[in-house]
Write a protein that holds these residues in place. Structure first.
Motif, mmCIF file in Angstrom:
data_model
loop_
_atom_site.group_PDB
_atom_site.id
_atom_site.type_symbol
_atom_site.label_atom_id
_atom_site.label_comp_id
_atom_site.label_asym_id
_atom_site.label_seq_id
_atom_site.Cartn_x
_atom_site.Cartn_y
_atom_site.Cartn_z
ATOM 1 N N ALA A 60 -5.726 7.241 0.595
ATOM 2 C CA ALA A 60 -5.558 8.642 0.969
ATOM 3 C C ALA A 60 -6.560 9.026 2.038
ATOM 4 O O ALA A 60 -7.686 8.517 2.072
ATOM 5 C CB ALA A 60 -5.745 9.534 -0.253
ATOM 6 N N GLN A 61 -6.129 9.908 2.952
ATOM 7 C CA GLN A 61 -7.055 10.387 3.966
ATOM 8 C C GLN A 61 -6.673 11.793 4.398
ATOM 9 O O GLN A 61 -5.498 12.173 4.373
ATOM 10 C CB GLN A 61 -7.079 9.459 5.175
ATOM 11 N N LEU A 62 -7.709 12.549 4.787
ATOM 12 C CA LEU A 62 -7.471 13.879 5.328
ATOM 13 C C LEU A 62 -7.029 13.762 6.776
ATOM 14 O O LEU A 62 -7.526 12.921 7.529
ATOM 15 C CB LEU A 62 -8.736 14.721 5.246
ATOM 16 N N GLU A 63 -6.144 14.614 7.148
ATOM 17 C CA GLU A 63 -5.645 14.629 8.519
ATOM 18 C C GLU A 63 -6.544 15.504 9.397
ATOM 19 O O GLU A 63 -7.516 16.080 8.926
ATOM 20 C CB GLU A 63 -4.200 15.109 8.511
ATOM 21 N N PRO A 64 -6.263 15.646 10.709
ATOM 22 C CA PRO A 64 -7.129 16.384 11.648
ATOM 23 C C PRO A 64 -7.596 17.719 11.085
ATOM 24 O O PRO A 64 -6.938 18.347 10.271
ATOM 25 C CB PRO A 64 -6.228 16.579 12.867
ATOM 26 N N ASN A 65 -8.750 18.120 11.592
ATOM 27 C CA ASN A 65 -9.449 19.344 11.173
ATOM 28 C C ASN A 65 -10.163 19.161 9.846
ATOM 29 O O ASN A 65 -10.565 20.119 9.207
ATOM 30 C CB ASN A 65 -8.515 20.553 11.083
ATOM 31 N N ALA A 66 -10.305 17.890 9.416
ATOM 32 C CA ALA A 66 -11.047 17.635 8.186
ATOM 33 C C ALA A 66 -11.828 16.351 8.348
ATOM 34 O O ALA A 66 -11.558 15.540 9.227
ATOM 35 C CB ALA A 66 -10.097 17.520 7.003
ATOM 36 N N VAL A 67 -12.825 16.162 7.519
ATOM 37 C CA VAL A 67 -13.581 14.909 7.534
ATOM 38 C C VAL A 67 -12.688 13.811 6.987
ATOM 39 O O VAL A 67 -12.100 13.963 5.925
ATOM 40 C CB VAL A 67 -14.843 15.048 6.672
ATOM 41 N N ASN A 68 -12.557 12.709 7.723
ATOM 42 C CA ASN A 68 -11.716 11.610 7.268
ATOM 43 C C ASN A 68 -12.423 10.796 6.196
ATOM 44 O O ASN A 68 -13.346 10.047 6.474
ATOM 45 C CB ASN A 68 -11.343 10.694 8.443
ATOM 46 N N VAL A 69 -11.968 10.971 4.980
ATOM 47 C CA VAL A 69 -12.520 10.216 3.866
ATOM 48 C C VAL A 69 -11.383 9.415 3.246
ATOM 49 O O VAL A 69 -10.361 9.982 2.895
ATOM 50 C CB VAL A 69 -13.131 11.157 2.797
ATOM 51 N N SER A 70 -11.545 8.118 3.162
ATOM 52 C CA SER A 70 -10.464 7.276 2.637
ATOM 53 C C SER A 70 -10.837 6.717 1.277
ATOM 54 O O SER A 70 -12.010 6.479 0.987
ATOM 55 C CB SER A 70 -10.180 6.117 3.604
ATOM 56 N N LEU A 71 -9.790 6.518 0.489
ATOM 57 C CA LEU A 71 -9.979 5.840 -0.787
ATOM 58 C C LEU A 71 -9.805 4.352 -0.563
ATOM 59 O O LEU A 71 -8.786 3.928 -0.033
ATOM 60 C CB LEU A 71 -8.940 6.335 -1.802
ATOM 61 N N ARG A 72 -10.787 3.611 -0.949
ATOM 62 C CA ARG A 72 -10.712 2.157 -0.761
ATOM 63 C C ARG A 72 -10.952 1.449 -2.079
ATOM 64 O O ARG A 72 -11.727 1.906 -2.900
ATOM 65 C CB ARG A 72 -11.756 1.710 0.262
ATOM 66 N N GLU A 77 0.829 -1.202 0.000
ATOM 67 C CA GLU A 77 0.000 0.000 0.000
ATOM 68 C C GLU A 77 0.872 1.265 0.000
ATOM 69 O O GLU A 77 1.992 1.264 0.523
ATOM 70 C CB GLU A 77 -0.941 0.031 1.213
ATOM 71 N N PHE A 78 0.297 2.297 -0.554
ATOM 72 C CA PHE A 78 0.931 3.614 -0.571
ATOM 73 C C PHE A 78 -0.061 4.593 0.036
ATOM 74 O O PHE A 78 -1.151 4.796 -0.500
ATOM 75 C CB PHE A 78 1.282 4.018 -2.009
ATOM 76 N N ASN A 102 2.232 -1.040 -8.898
ATOM 77 C CA ASN A 102 1.679 -2.266 -8.317
ATOM 78 C C ASN A 102 1.417 -2.091 -6.815
ATOM 79 O O ASN A 102 1.813 -2.909 -5.992
ATOM 80 C CB ASN A 102 2.619 -3.452 -8.561
ATOM 81 N N LEU A 103 0.777 -0.976 -6.500
ATOM 82 C CA LEU A 103 0.451 -0.642 -5.116
ATOM 83 C C LEU A 103 -0.987 -0.165 -5.030
ATOM 84 O O LEU A 103 -1.528 0.381 -5.996
ATOM 85 C CB LEU A 103 1.363 0.478 -4.598
ATOM 86 N N LYS A 104 -1.595 -0.344 -3.862
ATOM 87 C CA LYS A 104 -2.911 0.220 -3.601
ATOM 88 C C LYS A 104 -2.719 1.589 -2.974
ATOM 89 O O LYS A 104 -1.993 1.733 -1.987
ATOM 90 C CB LYS A 104 -3.701 -0.697 -2.669
ATOM 91 N N LEU A 105 -3.367 2.603 -3.555
ATOM 92 C CA LEU A 105 -3.225 3.962 -3.029
ATOM 93 C C LEU A 105 -4.353 4.233 -2.037
ATOM 94 O O LEU A 105 -5.533 4.065 -2.350
ATOM 95 C CB LEU A 105 -3.256 4.984 -4.160
#
Length: 551
Positions: free
Chosen positions: A539-551, A501-502, A534-537
């Motif tokens: 991403a997430q927002l850090e504090p002070n933001a809504v945590n939205v991840s790419l899955r 993962e990246f 050949n990696l899964k990307l």
């Protein structure tokens, strides 16, 4: 005459323990192939020339119907380059920097010829534009002549083109390259021997018309009251100087650097040459190689240039393009910190000038460039092993990626390719410009494919790999500024090899911004990165933001 980068070994103090480097520079010109091998002394900084090689191969004598380089000329060139490579190897040169100019640049089979050179000799040749040739000539002359901050005009008459440059030790004020050269004009306009009056006067008028625009542009950059000295360089002008010196002084000065002759002397030589046939010109003391065949056209170019410029004398400088190639190498490798320092940023300035020309939104492009370079830096040695040069090319591609909007929003990535590819990006070789254009081409839509002509045009497999790797970074960077408002302030990368993962940690600029559009865009564009590495990307927002991840 004091040299900016000293050539005479006797005058260079040795520095104990200094690591002097040996580099070779090859100039594949229209008439001749020249090589200099130099020893670089970074502590000064300076270089001394330890070997010179030259061979007249006449690449400019092209097929009159197809304009292709002729097989026999290519064979001569490859034979010469084999010899140059052996000489450089014998002298322990760590690198051969080779450039090709007018003849190869204009020939339909020029690029195929460069590929053949690499395959048969191992020498990688960069194709440079006329303006880039002029810039490096300027660097070469500055390395061998002190300007004392006073304006100088430099004229370089080659086989296929004539370069005119105005500078004063600092940034060149005017750079031009005009398609009048001694080989080109001799082949196209001279059919009689001795030349007939009608051909002579037609040739003279043609040269004047062709040079007028470049001279007018140069004069427009002169300040009131400035009377620049004219400096001449390269084979044609040096030959004229040697003939003049032998006749006036009874000997040829060594070095020829600094020798002067007048427009009056030049006119006398032109009048004499035009009355002689080739065999008679060949017997003139000081006439070298096959120069007698092209000397009249070359001398006439110089005569008309001096007349248009209003200068009565010309001073010789023995340094030119090949020495400029060495200086440019020193600049790009950080070996010149003070003198000529302005040249170190010529590439950056040229990119910004091109961006301005095509009305690029620089605030957005600079944010994209910062993201792309940040990913490059944080993944160096982990996901890739590219170096500072590739980092700089990625930056340039990021700055110019949206150039195509100047033409149309639709398929603007393709328009970006063509606008960049055919722009005059000073400081870059043709191969580097091709790479920058390809990076911009692949910042969106299709990934690089062999069926794409622009991708096939890249000179080597390494360049194609570079485009694949770096365009994946650029796609992510573009996504992170989707709204073009600077919503993402910075990013941090984490490579988790054990789980494949990246991770991208994204720090928003505004506390209440969920950056939903940026995250959506990143999700849309991540496929190229994931496939390339050949990696899964993730991403997430850090504090002070809504945590939205790419899955």
């Amino acid at each position: 005459m004091e040299n900016a980068l000293v050539e005479n070994a006797v005058n260079i103090p040795s520095a104990a323990g200094s690591k002097n480097r040996i580099i070779a520079a090859v100039d594949i010109g229209t008439n001749s192939i020249h090589m200099v091998v130099v020893q670089i002394m970074p502590e000064l900084p300076a270089f001394i020339i330890i070997e010179r090689e030259k061979d007249t191969v006449r690449l400019g004598d092209r097929d009159p119907d197809t304009h292709n380089l002729k097989p026999e000329a290519m064979e001569r060139a490859i034979s010469t380059l084999h010899r140059c490579r052996e000489v450089a190897k014998t002298l322990n040169a760590e690198q051969i920097i080779a450039v090709a100019t007018s003849a190869v640049r204009e020939a339909p089979n020029g690029r195929d010829f460069l590929k053949r050179i690499e395959a048969e000799t191992g020498v990688v040749v960069d194709l440079i534009s006329g303006q880039e040739e002029a810039r490096r000539i300027y660097l070469g002359v500055l390395s061998g002549m002190e300007f004392n901050n006073q304006p100088h005009i430099i004229i370089d008459i080659g086989g296929g083109s004539t370069e005119l440059i105005l500078g004063d030790s600092h940034e060149p004020r005017s750079l031009s390259s005009t398609k009048v050269g001694a080989v080109r004009l001799s082949a196209e306009f001279i059919t009689t021997d001795p030349i007939s009056n009608s051909e002579f006067y037609y040739l003279q008028a043609y040269i004047r018309v062709m040079l007028e625009r470049a001279v007018d542009e140069l004069k427009a950059n002169l300040k009131p009251g400035e009377f620049p000295r004219l400096v001449g360089t390269a084979g044609t002008i040096e030959t004229l100087a040697m003939i003049n010196a032998r006749e006036k002084l009874g000997m040829i000065p060594n070095p020829l650097n600094g020798y002067q002759f007048s427009l009056k002397d030049l006119r006398e030589m032109v009048n004499r040459f035009r009355k002689m046939d080739n065999s008679e010109r060949a017997t003139i003391p000081g006439m070298s190689d096959r120069r007698s065949e092209i000397i009249l056209a070359g001398a006439l170019i110089l005569q008309e240039a001096m007349t248009l410029l209003g200068t009565e004398t010309i001073t010789i400088c023995e340094r030119s393009l090949r020495e400029g190639v060495i200086v440019d190498w020193m600049l790009t490798h950080g070996l010149i910190e003070d003198r000529l320092r302005y040249q170190g940023s010529v590439r950056e300035r040229s990119v910004f000038k091109t961006a301005q020309k095509y009305r690029v939104d620089l605030a957005h492009s600079q944010r994209v460039a910062e993201f792309a370079v940040s990913i490059f830096d944080q993944t160096q040695g982990k996901l890739h092993n590219w170096r500072d040069l590739e980092r700089e090319l990625l930056w340039a591609g990021a700055i110019l990626h949206n150039s195509g909007h100047y033409v149309s929003h639709s398929a603007h990535h393709k328009h970006s390719y063509y606008l960049i590819r055919y722009s005059e990006l000073l400081g870059y070789t043709e191969s580097e410009i091709e790479l920058i254009a390809n990076l911009a081409r692949y910042h969106r839509k299709s990934t690089p494919k062999k069926k794409h002509e622009n991708y096939r045009n890249l000179p080597t497999k390494e360049y194609r790999q570079m485009v694949c790797h770096l365009s994946a970074f650029l796609r992510i960077a573009v996504a992170l500024d989707r709204r073009q408002i600077g919503a993402i302030n910075r990013l941090e990368c984490e490579y988790l090899s054990e789980v494949g993962e990246f991770h991208l940690k994204l720090f928003p600029s505004f506390p209440d911004d969920d950056c939903a559009l940026e995250l959506w865009s990143l999700n849309y564009k991540k496929d190229a990165f994931e496939a390339e590495y050949n990696l899964k990307l993730v991403a997430q927002l850090e504090p002070n933001a809504v945590n939205v991840s790419l899955r």
